[in-house]
Design a protein around this motif. Structure first.
Motif, PDB file in Angstrom:
ATOM      1  N   GLU A 195      14.160 -43.184 -29.673  1.00 46.14           N
ATOM      2  CA  GLU A 195      13.374 -44.308 -29.159  1.00 46.14           C
ATOM      3  C   GLU A 195      12.949 -45.258 -30.275  1.00 46.14           C
ATOM      4  O   GLU A 195      12.749 -46.462 -30.042  1.00 46.14           O
ATOM      5  CB  GLU A 195      12.148 -43.782 -28.416  1.00 46.14           C
ATOM      6  CG  GLU A 195      12.491 -43.129 -27.083  1.00 46.14           C
ATOM      7  CD  GLU A 195      11.260 -42.600 -26.363  1.00 46.14           C
ATOM      8  OE1 GLU A 195      10.174 -42.570 -26.974  1.00 46.14           O
ATOM      9  OE2 GLU A 195      11.407 -42.216 -25.184  1.00 46.14           O
ATOM     10  N   ALA A 196      12.844 -44.723 -31.505  1.00 47.32           N
ATOM     11  CA  ALA A 196      12.450 -45.557 -32.652  1.00 47.32           C
ATOM     12  C   ALA A 196      13.631 -46.281 -33.272  1.00 47.32           C
ATOM     13  O   ALA A 196      13.441 -47.127 -34.160  1.00 47.32           O
ATOM     14  CB  ALA A 196      11.752 -44.706 -33.704  1.00 47.32           C
ATOM     15  N   GLY A 197      14.876 -45.949 -32.830  1.00 46.15           N
ATOM     16  CA  GLY A 197      16.021 -46.706 -33.320  1.00 46.15           C
ATOM     17  C   GLY A 197      17.200 -45.925 -33.841  1.00 46.15           C
ATOM     18  O   GLY A 197      18.187 -46.514 -34.284  1.00 46.15           O
ATOM     19  N   ALA A 198      17.142 -44.587 -33.816  1.00 41.24           N
ATOM     20  CA  ALA A 198      18.279 -43.806 -34.310  1.00 41.24           C
ATOM     21  C   ALA A 198      19.456 -43.898 -33.342  1.00 41.24           C
ATOM     22  O   ALA A 198      19.298 -43.635 -32.150  1.00 41.24           O
ATOM     23  CB  ALA A 198      17.873 -42.347 -34.491  1.00 41.24           C
ATOM     24  N   GLU A 199      20.621 -44.264 -33.858  1.00 41.54           N
ATOM     25  CA  GLU A 199      21.792 -44.337 -32.991  1.00 41.54           C
ATOM     26  C   GLU A 199      22.445 -42.973 -32.813  1.00 41.54           C
ATOM     27  O   GLU A 199      23.194 -42.748 -31.864  1.00 41.54           O
ATOM     28  CB  GLU A 199      22.802 -45.343 -33.509  1.00 41.54           C
ATOM     29  CG  GLU A 199      23.468 -45.005 -34.823  1.00 41.54           C
ATOM     30  CD  GLU A 199      24.540 -46.026 -35.179  1.00 41.54           C
ATOM     31  OE1 GLU A 199      25.718 -45.637 -35.187  1.00 41.54           O
ATOM     32  OE2 GLU A 199      24.209 -47.197 -35.442  1.00 41.54           O
ATOM     33  N   ALA A 200      22.163 -42.042 -33.719  1.00 39.13           N
ATOM     34  CA  ALA A 200      22.629 -40.661 -33.601  1.00 39.13           C
ATOM     35  C   ALA A 200      21.645 -39.786 -34.365  1.00 39.13           C
ATOM     36  O   ALA A 200      20.995 -40.235 -35.306  1.00 39.13           O
ATOM     37  CB  ALA A 200      24.035 -40.494 -34.167  1.00 39.13           C
ATOM     38  N   VAL A 201      21.540 -38.526 -33.946  1.00 41.61           N
ATOM     39  CA  VAL A 201      20.593 -37.601 -34.566  1.00 41.61           C
ATOM     40  C   VAL A 201      21.313 -36.299 -34.892  1.00 41.61           C
ATOM     41  O   VAL A 201      22.072 -35.773 -34.056  1.00 41.61           O
ATOM     42  CB  VAL A 201      19.389 -37.323 -33.637  1.00 41.61           C
ATOM     43  CG1 VAL A 201      18.425 -36.340 -34.290  1.00 41.61           C
ATOM     44  CG2 VAL A 201      18.665 -38.621 -33.288  1.00 41.61           C
ATOM     45  N   TYR A 202      21.086 -35.790 -36.103  1.00 35.44           N
ATOM     46  CA  TYR A 202      21.716 -34.570 -36.584  1.00 35.44           C
ATOM     47  C   TYR A 202      20.644 -33.546 -36.931  1.00 35.44           C
ATOM     48  O   TYR A 202      19.476 -33.880 -37.146  1.00 35.44           O
ATOM     49  CB  TYR A 202      22.589 -34.884 -37.811  1.00 35.44           C
ATOM     50  CG  TYR A 202      23.650 -35.911 -37.506  1.00 35.44           C
ATOM     51  CD1 TYR A 202      24.902 -35.534 -37.069  1.00 35.44           C
ATOM     52  CD2 TYR A 202      23.365 -37.277 -37.613  1.00 35.44           C
ATOM     53  CE1 TYR A 202      25.880 -36.486 -36.747  1.00 35.44           C
ATOM     54  CE2 TYR A 202      24.323 -38.228 -37.298  1.00 35.44           C
ATOM     55  CZ  TYR A 202      25.574 -37.831 -36.864  1.00 35.44           C
ATOM     56  OH  TYR A 202      26.523 -38.770 -36.537  1.00 35.44           O
ATOM     57  N   GLU A 203      21.054 -32.288 -36.987  1.00 39.16           N
ATOM     58  CA  GLU A 203      20.091 -31.225 -37.261  1.00 39.16           C
ATOM     59  C   GLU A 203      19.508 -31.345 -38.672  1.00 39.16           C
ATOM     60  O   GLU A 203      18.307 -31.211 -38.876  1.00 39.16           O
ATOM     61  CB  GLU A 203      20.754 -29.855 -37.087  1.00 39.16           C
ATOM     62  CG  GLU A 203      21.154 -29.522 -35.657  1.00 39.16           C
ATOM     63  CD  GLU A 203      19.957 -29.343 -34.738  1.00 39.16           C
ATOM     64  OE1 GLU A 203      18.890 -28.910 -35.229  1.00 39.16           O
ATOM     65  OE2 GLU A 203      20.085 -29.654 -33.538  1.00 39.16           O
TER      66      GLU A 203
END
Length: 218
Positions: A195-203
């Motif tokens: 929601e803050a702007g990350a286009e992808a998230v990794y562990e």
């Protein structure tokens, strides 16, 4: 053209967020403030003055800010010789460097603290430049730390990717006009980062390293 991979450090490359939570909590406790640890955790990633303002409010006694910040620094410094890098943090930076990316750190740390973090990462050969708290007037979520990092290596925002672990990182990156990737190893939920702007998230760095061919850092 050059490309820049900009990295936050605390919680992104080095496993320090919970150390900051405990040491900030203790600094507040010593000063007579009852600030719950979960609130401190959500504020980690802000510069010291902004973190204090976020947690104590604008109507606080601002003359006590310097004492709170100094207490936190003293408490946190006891860990300088054993800060743990997150898994594959150094190899990730080296892989990107070897692939032609200019690797830059953008962190609210400075001075001896930044030196301790860099020793923990142990990848100075891959780091082209560092934008620290000593170099900017406004910390995250203002875009200045990311913009300064890009200025140091002469790379435009459209040729850059920023990796961080907090909503403050994602907001700073978005305001600077760069693509943003989030990591979960700082303890912030995936949805908050997205929601803050990350286009992808990794562990964590290891997951990002294993996923590089399909990422914005390909």
């Amino acid at each position: 053209m050059d490309r820049a991979a900009v990295f936050d450090v605390d919680g992104t490359l080095v496993d320090t967020n919970h150390l900051h939570v405990v040491t900030w909590w203790e600094a507040f406790r010593q000063a007579g403030h009852d600030v719950p640890m979960h609130a401190v955790h959500r504020a980690v990633g802000l510069g010291s003055t902004d973190l204090i303002a976020h947690l104590l409010g604008e109507d606080r006694d601002r003359e006590r800010d310097a004492g709170l910040s100094a207490a936190h620094k003293t408490l946190y410094a006891q860990y300088f010789d054993r800060l743990p890098a997150l898994r594959d943090a150094g190899p990730l930076l080296r892989r990107l460097h070897g692939s032609g990316w200019k690797v830059v750190l953008a962190t609210s740390a400075g001075g001896a603290e930044l030196g301790a973090l860099r020793r923990a990462i142990d990848a100075d050969d891959a780091i082209a430049a560092t934008a620290s708290a000593d170099d900017v007037t406004e910390g995250k979520p203002a875009p200045e730390p990311v913009e300064h990092a890009l200025d140091l290596v002469g790379v435009p925002a459209e040729r850059a990717v920023f990796v961080g672990d907090t909503v403050w990182d994602m907001r700073a990156g978005r305001r600077a006009g760069v693509r943003c990737l989030g990591v979960l190893c700082g303890g912030i939920p995936r949805r908050d980062l997205e929601e803050a702007g990350a286009e992808a998230v990794y562990e964590d760095p290891a997951h990002l390293l294993a996923s590089l061919p399909d990422s914005a850092l390909a």
